[in-house]
Design an enzyme around this catalytic site. Sequence first.
Site, PDB file in Angstrom:
ATOM      1  N   SER A 156     -15.770   4.725   5.991  1.00 25.57           N
ATOM      2  CA  SER A 156     -14.991   5.344   4.916  1.00 25.57           C
ATOM      3  C   SER A 156     -15.872   6.358   4.211  1.00 25.57           C
ATOM      4  CB  SER A 156     -14.528   4.284   3.915  1.00 25.57           C
ATOM      5  OG  SER A 156     -15.667   3.764   3.261  1.00 25.57           O
ATOM      6  N   TYR A 169     -18.701  -3.140  -0.144  1.00 24.33           N
ATOM      7  CA  TYR A 169     -17.812  -2.461   0.816  1.00 24.33           C
ATOM      8  C   TYR A 169     -18.469  -1.148   1.263  1.00 24.33           C
ATOM      9  CZ  TYR A 169     -13.785   0.096   2.668  1.00 24.33           C
ATOM     10  OH  TYR A 169     -12.950   0.829   3.475  1.00 24.33           O
TER      11      TYR A 169
END
Length: 250
Positions: A156, A169
């Site tokens: 991401s 994350y």
Amino acid sequence: MNTIHNYQAPANHLKDRIILITGAGDGIGTAIAKASAAQGATVILLGKTTAKLEMVYDEVEQAGHPQAAIIPIDLGGATPVDYDNIITTIEKEFGQLDGLIHNAAHLGIRSPFEQYSAEEWNKTMQVNLTAPFLLTQACLPLLKKSDDASIIFTSSDVGRKGSAYWGAYAISNAGIENMMQILADETENNTNIRVNSVDPGAVHTAMWVRVFPGIDPNTWVLPKEIVGGYLYLLGGDSKGVTGQQFNLQG
Ligand SMILES: NC(=O)c1ccc[n+]([C@@H]2O[C@H](COP(=O)([O-])OP(=O)(O)OC[C@H]3O[C@@H](n4cnc5c(N)ncnc54)[C@H](OP(=O)(O)O)[C@@H]3O)[C@@H](O)[C@H]2O)c1
């Protein structure tokens, strides 16, 4: 020109390929599984919730695509023995593996670094980083036997540039990028395996609705609108493309 961003797969582009997809019971993973099956692949659906995997299995069957398989497992608690069992089963049932898509992820909590809990850190790292490491290790011997194999890691934007409150994350995604580069470097000259990472960009899924509850999710693209990039990396048109980071929304 046919690029990863506007890729139109030729019919039966993935015929006879066996492709393992993690997190296949929801969101982007489901879209990749259905699109790959529609292109002739046999998809192995790995995920946490059996009922969700069964729904995707049924949809693939009803569409008349090659029969899928399901592997329900919680990547948060899986051990090396579990991964060995998975690959032993795949080898026994299918005899080959041509694609591995690491798509499952645990979002964790968004919190200031100072307050980030060790428990949340461990869980996020286990699902997002340790599981892809152990699963890839287990799959490599079978992938090496394929004439044309592709490993796709999912990352991401915060895995490429850290940003406030994204905690484990983001850090796990940064580790994924490095894992991809190491593996691509090690496999480039002596195997038929290509290894790349993909940032899907903002996509309308349950995960992203949880991340940004205040934003109208209709402003985001649907999972089925970005699967062309995965089809490109899975199939023969991306032969020789390895070690690259892709952003599917430019
Ligand atoms: N959506 C976006 O805008 C966006 C943006 C950037 C990156 N990504 C990345 O894209 C990937 C797919 O995300 P998504 O948006 O499609 O999310 P999603 O709809 O929430 O799907 C995530 C999938 O991962 C599975 N999963 C989570 N924890 C698991 C565990 N412990 N064991 C096994 N499976 C587990 C889930 O299974 P269950 O449903 O059974 O829990 C689910 O199928 C992720 O890697 C995410 O980080 C998404």
